[in-house]
Structure formats: C-alpha cells, structure tokens
Enzyme design. Sequence first.
Site, PDB file in Angstrom:
ATOM      1  NE  ARG A  82     -15.471 -17.827   9.105  1.00  0.00           N
ATOM      2  CZ  ARG A  82     -16.280 -18.082   8.077  1.00  0.00           C
ATOM      3  NH1 ARG A  82     -17.317 -17.277   7.848  1.00  0.00           N
ATOM      4  NH2 ARG A  82     -16.068 -19.127   7.285  1.00  0.00           N
ATOM      5  CB  CYS A  94       2.197  -1.620  20.831  1.00  0.00           C
ATOM      6  SG  CYS A  94       3.355  -0.252  20.590  1.00  0.00           S
ATOM      7  CB  ILE A 128      14.434  -5.245  29.313  1.00  0.00           C
ATOM      8  CG1 ILE A 128      13.419  -6.278  29.827  1.00  0.00           C
ATOM      9  CG2 ILE A 128      14.886  -4.332  30.455  1.00  0.00           C
ATOM     10  CD1 ILE A 128      14.008  -7.262  30.837  1.00  0.00           C
TER      11      ILE A 128
END
Length: 282
Positions: free
Chosen positions: A138, A157, A225
Amino acid sequence: MSLADNIFIHMCKDILEEGISTEGEKVRPKWEDGTSAYTLKKFGVVNRYDLSKEFPAITLRRTAIKSCIDELLWIWQKKSNNIKELNSHIWDSWADENGSIGKAYGYQLGVKHKYKEGEMDQVDRCLHDLKNNPYSRRIMTNIYVHQDLHEMQLYPCAYSVTFNVTKEKNSEKLKLNAILNQRSQDILAANNWNVCQYAVLVHMFAQVCDMVPGELVHVIADAHIYDRHIPIIKELIERPVYAAPEFWMNKDIKDFYQFTTDDFRLENYVTGPKVENIPVAI
C-alpha cells in the site's frame, strides 16, 4: 548503447510507425500561433529500467540532470506549488501572477492526512512505511485529486507512484522498486526528463531507507509525439549513441529532506548535441 537509448529509440519508432494521428480531431493543446497541436499517439506504453545496472539518462542528447532534480525536489521535498521556489522557467506558462500553479503537484504531496499512526503527508507516509513496514503493498502516492482539479492550472501528468520492495537471494539489503503512472506524455520534451527524475527519487528513497535501487517501471497511458516534433524525433533517433553515464549521489545524506541539487551528478556523460528551439504546445 545504453539501455535507456535503446528503449527511447524503440518507443519513438513504434509511435512513428504504428501511432494513431489526432489530426482533425478536437484537441486541447495549441501552438503559440494558435493552431491546434496534433499528435501521433500510442496507448499504454510500458518501459522498464533496471536502476541496479545503469542510470537511465539517454545519450542521444543531454538531459539537464540538475534542472530535472531541482524540479523533483520542488515537488517532492519542498512540496511547493509556487514557481518562485523553482530555479527554472519550465512552469512559467502555467503560473498565475503570484507564481502559483494552484492545488497541483507539490501542494498535493504536502497535504496532511490522518492515519492510524498519526498525521502525515503522502511523502512522509511512504518513507514511514518503507522504514517500518517495507513489504506493505500500500506504499503509494496519488496527486490526481478530483475535488481539487478545478483549482489546478494544469492537471497532473505524472500523477501516481507505487513503491514495492523485494529481496534478491543472498542479498543483505532490500531492493526498492517503483511504478510511475503517467496519464499523458510529450515524448520529445518530457520523456527522459521524467525518467531521470523518478530514477533519482528511487535512489534517494532507497538510500535513506537503507535499501538498494531496483526497477523503475514507467507506465504512460497516452504517449505522444507532437506533429511539429516529428522531424526532430526522426533526426534524434538516428544519432550515434554512447555508454550510459555513471550516477553519483552523496552517500552521507540519510535524511530525505537534506538532499540538494549539489548532492547529485552524472559522470562520464557523453551525449549528442542539444536540440534547440523545441516548440512547446500549451
């Protein structure tokens, strides 16, 4: 050729040859001239780096290790969300007039939560478990907090790290492994930057917890990309490659909060030339 170069080149070729284009679709990012920033993308890219064998800095071009560690410390050690505490300008486009990026990244790691063992933030919780309950399944962080997304200048992100401890036969020390989960990644601008950052984090955590670094597994949901990066990537992956650099970290530091950028360096780091003027989609 370093393992990191091999992984990077293979990933880029796979995206260029098999990736799905978003051209003509409704996309959020824009170039500075206001046109839509389209991508070639692959779903569910998984790369594995064995940190016990080499440090995963690519040699195709230089990764600015001091700057990427500075950002790592800004998020994980200072737990800051203000670019005035960062020595680079990579976050300038997302900061408000006061320098804040909102309730994002370091802010979330600094929020204290209640546990049976007491109040701790996510970083201290991981360090506590690694030192006291290393075989726990955990040990993880998560900064993608839905209730705070509306107060973030940019959704995270790289949003989650899961730590997992193993032990090799005949080894005296435990091995620290980690999975970095990333919802989205600009391969040219950010891939090796993030890989190097979290490789350093594993090294740091391992050292202060009296372990050795193991594997870093990088999971990218949307590996892409950008259209204006395609010719740059094509040139980059055809460059000569060199041996992996040697990673040096100050072995005297035993407290995670005592590390500074001066406690790290890459030695014998031979690389190709810098890629100049990379356009960034916002």
